[in-house]
Enzyme design. Structure first.
Site, PDB file in Angstrom:
ATOM      1  CE  LYS A  16     -46.643 -40.688 -15.222  1.00 29.63           C
ATOM      2  NZ  LYS A  16     -47.112 -42.067 -15.417  1.00 29.63           N
ATOM      3  NE  ARG A  91     -39.989 -42.112 -10.611  1.00 25.49           N
ATOM      4  CZ  ARG A  91     -40.709 -42.481 -11.653  1.00 25.49           C
ATOM      5  NH1 ARG A  91     -41.824 -43.140 -11.471  1.00 25.49           N
ATOM      6  NH2 ARG A  91     -40.329 -42.184 -12.879  1.00 25.49           N
ATOM      7  NE  ARG A 126     -47.475 -47.982 -24.837  1.00 24.80           N
ATOM      8  CZ  ARG A 126     -47.091 -47.396 -23.719  1.00 24.80           C
ATOM      9  NH1 ARG A 126     -45.966 -47.787 -23.120  1.00 24.80           N
ATOM     10  NH2 ARG A 126     -47.808 -46.439 -23.171  1.00 24.80           N
ATOM     11  NE  ARG A 159     -40.812 -49.783 -25.187  1.00 23.38           N
ATOM     12  CZ  ARG A 159     -40.966 -48.551 -24.758  1.00 23.38           C
ATOM     13  NH1 ARG A 159     -40.018 -47.668 -24.920  1.00 23.38           N
ATOM     14  NH2 ARG A 159     -42.075 -48.170 -24.151  1.00 23.38           N
ATOM     15  NE  ARG A 170     -43.398 -49.940 -16.092  1.00 28.28           N
ATOM     16  CZ  ARG A 170     -43.685 -49.410 -17.296  1.00 28.28           C
ATOM     17  NH1 ARG A 170     -43.947 -50.186 -18.320  1.00 28.28           N
ATOM     18  NH2 ARG A 170     -43.725 -48.102 -17.453  1.00 28.28           N
TER      19      ARG A 170
END
Length: 215
Positions: A16, A91, A126, A159, A170
């Site tokens: 996004k 949201r 990541r 992270r 999520r």
């Protein structure tokens, strides 16, 4: 280009932010991230920001009314006179209704669609340098020396938000909240579905071909 009011939807890691930057530049509209709005209101200690902080400090969700209030202030600014791109809002269905309640007429809700399995792999790969902030990916953009930053030699870390189990949670949460939202914009004829598993440039071109017809 004519004025456009755009929403970008999609699961975490769908790209996004990358696409929003391209859209904002092409159609000359501000990219409005709800995260940025929150941080600005907290940093500047606005009345809405201070009220939101009381909820956050107590581990509570910030009520929609406050989020909508901050958004209303932001889209009333001069740079939004000819449109905007909303990233992270709405949201929920309640927030979508609130946007209508503000008298805002959205031109398109761009929905980035992507399979979750490669998405989890993409995010979980990541790595970040804790010293200089350089970002890497263990598969697509690895450091020259495993787990060591090319720029400053500091050890890289993952992270918590990027760990596979966190990403899965999520995505489940996104699914629960987003499906009704996507259906809402489909019913209004505003949902525009884009295959976000394609190469980045192809995704951008898909979006441009949709929005050029509206601009």
């Amino acid at each position: 280009m004519g004025s456009l009011k755009i929403i970008i939807l999609g699961p975490p890691g769908a790209g996004k932010g990358t696409q929003a930057t391209q859209i904002a530049a092409r159609y000359d509209v501000p990219h409005i991230s709800t995260g940025d709005i929150f941080r600005k209101n907290l940093r500047e200690e606005t009345p809405l920001g201070l009220e939101a902080k009381t909820y956050m400090d107590n581990g509570l969700l910030v009520p929609d009314s406050l989020t909508v209030g901050m958004l209303k202030d932001r889209i009333s600014e001069e740079d939004c006179r000819h449109g905007y791109l909303l990233d992270g809002f709405p949201r929920t269905l309640a927030q979508a209704d609130a946007l209508v309640g503000l008298g805002e007429q959205i031109d398109a809700a761009i929905n980035l669609q992507v399979d979750y399995a490669p998405l989890i792999e993409r995010i979980a790969g990541r790595r970040v340098c804790g010293n200089c902030g350089s970002a890497y990916h263990i598969i697509t953009a690895p450091p020259k020396v495993e787990n060591v930053c090319d720029n400053c030699g500091t050890e890289l870390y993952q992270r918590d938000d990027d760990k596979a189990e966190t990403v899965e949670k999520r995505l489940v949460e996104y699914d629960e909240k987003s499906k009704p939202l996507v259906a809402y914009y489909e019913n209004n004829g505003l949902a525009k579905h884009v295959d976000a598993s394609a190469p980045i440039e192809d995704v951008t071109n898909q979006i441009f071909s949709i929005l050029d017809k509206l601009a």
